[in-house]
Design a protein around this motif. Sequence first.
Motif, PDB file in Angstrom:
ATOM      1  N   THR A 143       0.831  -1.243   0.167  1.00 37.61           N
ATOM      2  CA  THR A 143      -0.027  -0.024  -0.015  1.00 37.61           C
ATOM      3  C   THR A 143       0.941   1.276   0.040  1.00 37.61           C
ATOM      4  N   VAL A 144       0.587   2.188  -0.946  1.00 38.87           N
ATOM      5  CA  VAL A 144       1.389   3.329  -0.928  1.00 38.87           C
ATOM      6  C   VAL A 144       0.531   4.370  -0.394  1.00 38.87           C
ATOM      7  N   TYR A 145       1.133   5.271   0.483  1.00 42.09           N
ATOM      8  CA  TYR A 145       0.564   6.357   1.244  1.00 42.09           C
ATOM      9  C   TYR A 145       1.170   7.668   0.812  1.00 42.09           C
ATOM     10  N   MET A 146       0.382   8.608   0.961  1.00 36.73           N
ATOM     11  CA  MET A 146       0.823  10.011   1.231  1.00 36.73           C
ATOM     12  C   MET A 146       1.448   9.997   2.899  1.00 36.73           C
ATOM     13  N   TYR A 147       2.359  10.823   2.962  1.00 38.23           N
ATOM     14  CA  TYR A 147       2.703  10.915   4.538  1.00 38.23           C
ATOM     15  C   TYR A 147       3.394  12.295   4.918  1.00 38.23           C
ATOM     16  N   GLU A 148       3.453  12.576   6.147  1.00 39.99           N
ATOM     17  CA  GLU A 148       4.254  13.920   6.713  1.00 39.99           C
ATOM     18  C   GLU A 148       4.885  13.499   7.931  1.00 39.99           C
ATOM     19  N   TYR A 149       5.975  14.195   8.144  1.00 43.52           N
ATOM     20  CA  TYR A 149       6.576  14.155   9.283  1.00 43.52           C
ATOM     21  C   TYR A 149       6.073  14.875  10.343  1.00 43.52           C
ATOM     22  N   SER A 150       5.688  14.331  11.317  1.00 41.35           N
ATOM     23  CA  SER A 150       5.085  15.028  12.662  1.00 41.35           C
ATOM     24  C   SER A 150       5.661  14.504  14.119  1.00 41.35           C
ATOM     25  N   GLN A 151       6.200  15.465  14.690  1.00 43.99           N
ATOM     26  CA  GLN A 151       6.787  15.376  15.884  1.00 43.99           C
ATOM     27  C   GLN A 151       7.881  14.234  15.830  1.00 43.99           C
ATOM     28  N   ASN A 152       8.598  14.310  14.665  1.00 49.84           N
ATOM     29  CA  ASN A 152       9.873  13.756  14.573  1.00 49.84           C
ATOM     30  C   ASN A 152       9.415  12.088  14.112  1.00 49.84           C
ATOM     31  N   THR A 153       8.331  12.036  13.626  1.00 51.91           N
ATOM     32  CA  THR A 153       7.868  10.748  13.131  1.00 51.91           C
ATOM     33  C   THR A 153       7.262  10.806  12.226  1.00 51.91           C
ATOM     34  N   VAL A 154       6.775   9.489  11.402  1.00 53.06           N
ATOM     35  CA  VAL A 154       6.300   9.360  10.275  1.00 53.06           C
ATOM     36  C   VAL A 154       4.723   9.278  10.307  1.00 53.06           C
ATOM     37  N   LYS A 155       3.863  10.100   9.833  1.00 55.02           N
ATOM     38  CA  LYS A 155       2.347   9.999   9.874  1.00 55.02           C
ATOM     39  C   LYS A 155       2.019   9.595   8.518  1.00 55.02           C
ATOM     40  N   LEU A 156       1.217   8.592   8.626  1.00 60.20           N
ATOM     41  CA  LEU A 156       0.746   7.951   7.363  1.00 60.20           C
ATOM     42  C   LEU A 156      -0.684   8.789   6.973  1.00 60.20           C
ATOM     43  N   LEU A 157      -0.769   9.176   5.788  1.00 57.17           N
ATOM     44  CA  LEU A 157      -2.094   9.793   5.364  1.00 57.17           C
ATOM     45  C   LEU A 157      -2.799   9.078   4.658  1.00 57.17           C
ATOM     46  N   ASP A 158      -3.456   9.575   3.452  1.00 55.50           N
ATOM     47  CA  ASP A 158      -4.463   9.029   2.727  1.00 55.50           C
ATOM     48  C   ASP A 158      -3.704   7.884   1.721  1.00 55.50           C
ATOM     49  N   LYS A 159      -4.361   6.943   1.556  1.00 55.94           N
ATOM     50  CA  LYS A 159      -3.912   5.502   0.819  1.00 55.94           C
ATOM     51  C   LYS A 159      -3.691   6.223  -0.812  1.00 55.94           C
ATOM     52  N   ILE A 160      -2.853   5.872  -1.397  1.00 55.90           N
ATOM     53  CA  ILE A 160      -2.963   6.182  -3.010  1.00 55.90           C
ATOM     54  C   ILE A 160      -3.328   5.040  -3.611  1.00 55.90           C
ATOM     55  N   VAL A 161      -2.586   3.852  -3.550  1.00 57.15           N
ATOM     56  CA  VAL A 161      -3.146   2.719  -4.084  1.00 57.15           C
ATOM     57  C   VAL A 161      -2.681   1.428  -3.433  1.00 57.15           C
ATOM     58  N   THR A 162      -3.350   0.349  -3.644  1.00 56.33           N
ATOM     59  CA  THR A 162      -2.715  -1.007  -2.858  1.00 56.33           C
ATOM     60  C   THR A 162      -2.882  -1.945  -4.067  1.00 56.33           C
ATOM     61  N   ILE A 163      -1.610  -2.474  -4.098  1.00 53.45           N
ATOM     62  CA  ILE A 163      -1.549  -3.700  -4.973  1.00 53.45           C
ATOM     63  C   ILE A 163      -1.547  -5.043  -4.217  1.00 53.45           C
ATOM     64  N   LYS A 164      -2.347  -5.878  -4.830  1.00 57.82           N
ATOM     65  CA  LYS A 164      -2.535  -7.194  -3.935  1.00 57.82           C
ATOM     66  C   LYS A 164      -2.267  -8.507  -4.851  1.00 57.82           C
ATOM     67  N   ALA A 165      -1.621  -9.498  -4.344  1.00 58.28           N
ATOM     68  CA  ALA A 165      -1.343 -10.734  -5.118  1.00 58.28           C
ATOM     69  C   ALA A 165      -2.290 -11.646  -4.568  1.00 58.28           C
ATOM     70  N   TYR A 166      -2.986 -12.348  -5.546  1.00 55.26           N
ATOM     71  CA  TYR A 166      -3.724 -13.455  -4.991  1.00 55.26           C
ATOM     72  C   TYR A 166      -3.452 -14.724  -5.732  1.00 55.26           C
ATOM     73  N   LEU A 167      -3.508 -15.947  -5.072  1.00 53.72           N
ATOM     74  CA  LEU A 167      -3.829 -17.001  -5.682  1.00 53.72           C
ATOM     75  C   LEU A 167      -5.019 -16.967  -6.709  1.00 53.72           C
ATOM     76  N   ASP A 168      -5.218 -17.560  -7.840  1.00 53.04           N
ATOM     77  CA  ASP A 168      -6.262 -17.262  -8.656  1.00 53.04           C
ATOM     78  C   ASP A 168      -7.509 -17.875  -8.399  1.00 53.04           C
ATOM     79  N   GLU A 169      -7.489 -18.839  -7.254  1.00 54.87           N
ATOM     80  CA  GLU A 169      -8.639 -19.540  -6.839  1.00 54.87           C
ATOM     81  C   GLU A 169      -9.452 -18.524  -5.871  1.00 54.87           C
ATOM     82  N   ASP A 170      -8.388 -17.745  -5.064  1.00 56.29           N
ATOM     83  CA  ASP A 170      -8.846 -17.050  -3.996  1.00 56.29           C
ATOM     84  C   ASP A 170      -9.486 -15.708  -4.788  1.00 56.29           C
TER      85      ASP A 170
END
Length: 438
Positions: A365-392
């Motif tokens: 999952t790719v996120y926008m982010y910002e540094y907040s109080q010397n830590t990384v804060k995850l913001l909105d999701k941009i896209v998620t790539i998922k790998a499935y077994l074909d039957e699933d």
Amino acid sequence: MKRLKIALAILLVILLSGCSALSFEGTDIMSPPKATGNKAHIQKLIDKQTTGDYTLKYPKNGSNRSSIVTQDIDSDEDEEAIAFYSDKNGEHIHALFVESENGDYRVLSDIILEASSIDRVDFADIDGDKVSEVLIGYSVSTSSLNTLNVYTYSDEIIPLDVSYTYSSLVSGDFNSDKKDDILLISLYSGDVSAQAKLMTGNLSGSLSEVGTADLDSDVKSLALTQYGQISYGTYGAVIDGISSAGDYTTQVVFFNPSTPALLNPLYTYSGYSSTRRTTQVCSTDFDKDELIDIPVCSLMAHAEGEDVNTLSRQISWSNFDTESYLLKTAERAIICPKDGYVFTMPDKWKDLVTARYNEKERTTTVYMYEYSQNTVKLLDKIVTIKAYLDEDFDKDSSGYTEFLRSGSTVYAYSIGTADNFLSVSGDEISSHFSLVNQ
């Protein structure tokens, strides 16, 4: 998309066995397969030489991996050939040189090598006469080094009075004199120094040393060594090696005519530590601009103390600048070794996104982010790539759109909540994504 597909051959190294996955092990064949075309004629000559009782020998490294290597050595539009085999006694390896003219084939020379295996065969015009010399490297079981012999061709095969040992080698025009040079690479071992040695040829058929450069003595094996353009107008060797700790490193060796000297500046001066990586990936011309790109690998932006197993990894494909001696990033990509793909990041994402991997869900999952109080804060999701077994995927793929099937795996995406200039479309996802095993 075309650029990515071409780059995949190099990125095979992310899976299982590192850059060595690019090298097909030479396999000896006791019962020769039936050859076709010109090689069938050559195989008949081997049969005649040996009464049919022989073992084909395959070069282990380099670009010529066949037991019968063909090349128009003298530029007369007829291919010559070299066939490697051992006879029934198996004590030696024969290098059978064959000439063809108007469909007729004849043996030029049958050279016997005191060898147990063939390391490589290559062709280089080391004296500038437009006729290629033949470089044959071979090894014996009692030595960790290979031996190089050089042969020239006119109406017959003539061995040059040279013999060198090496761990690996590349050939090409290092000093811009319109002749091919040979770079001999030796790893540290006992009384053997870790060193690169540049040899140049002349019309008398001899080789002379142009210069040497120290190499990293902690590199215990070589993953990939290649000749090419490292900076516009400058050609040299890019050496991907594996350290005693199992990390990958990259060294760059080129000739500086103004000094003149053979240089390994990443190792000698600065920037070498940035090429050290646990990710098993080697240098390649990733963006197809005719420059070899060096991978600088890192974890994507994260907070201190985050579980390293959840952090996605980034490759900054970088060019080496021969004037500043600095690495300059050309492309960035997210890699997912466990699910076997690479995603080249759009330029608009530069320094503005991070990504997380969920092994159980097989999602990146790719996120926008910002540094907040010397830590990384995850913001909105941009896209998620998922790998499935074909039957699933067929059972439950709610919210995901399939964009690629490969074998039993389905790759799908889900567009995130981010609605700004960082957003991507389905077409963009498909064009920036590619598998590393195709």
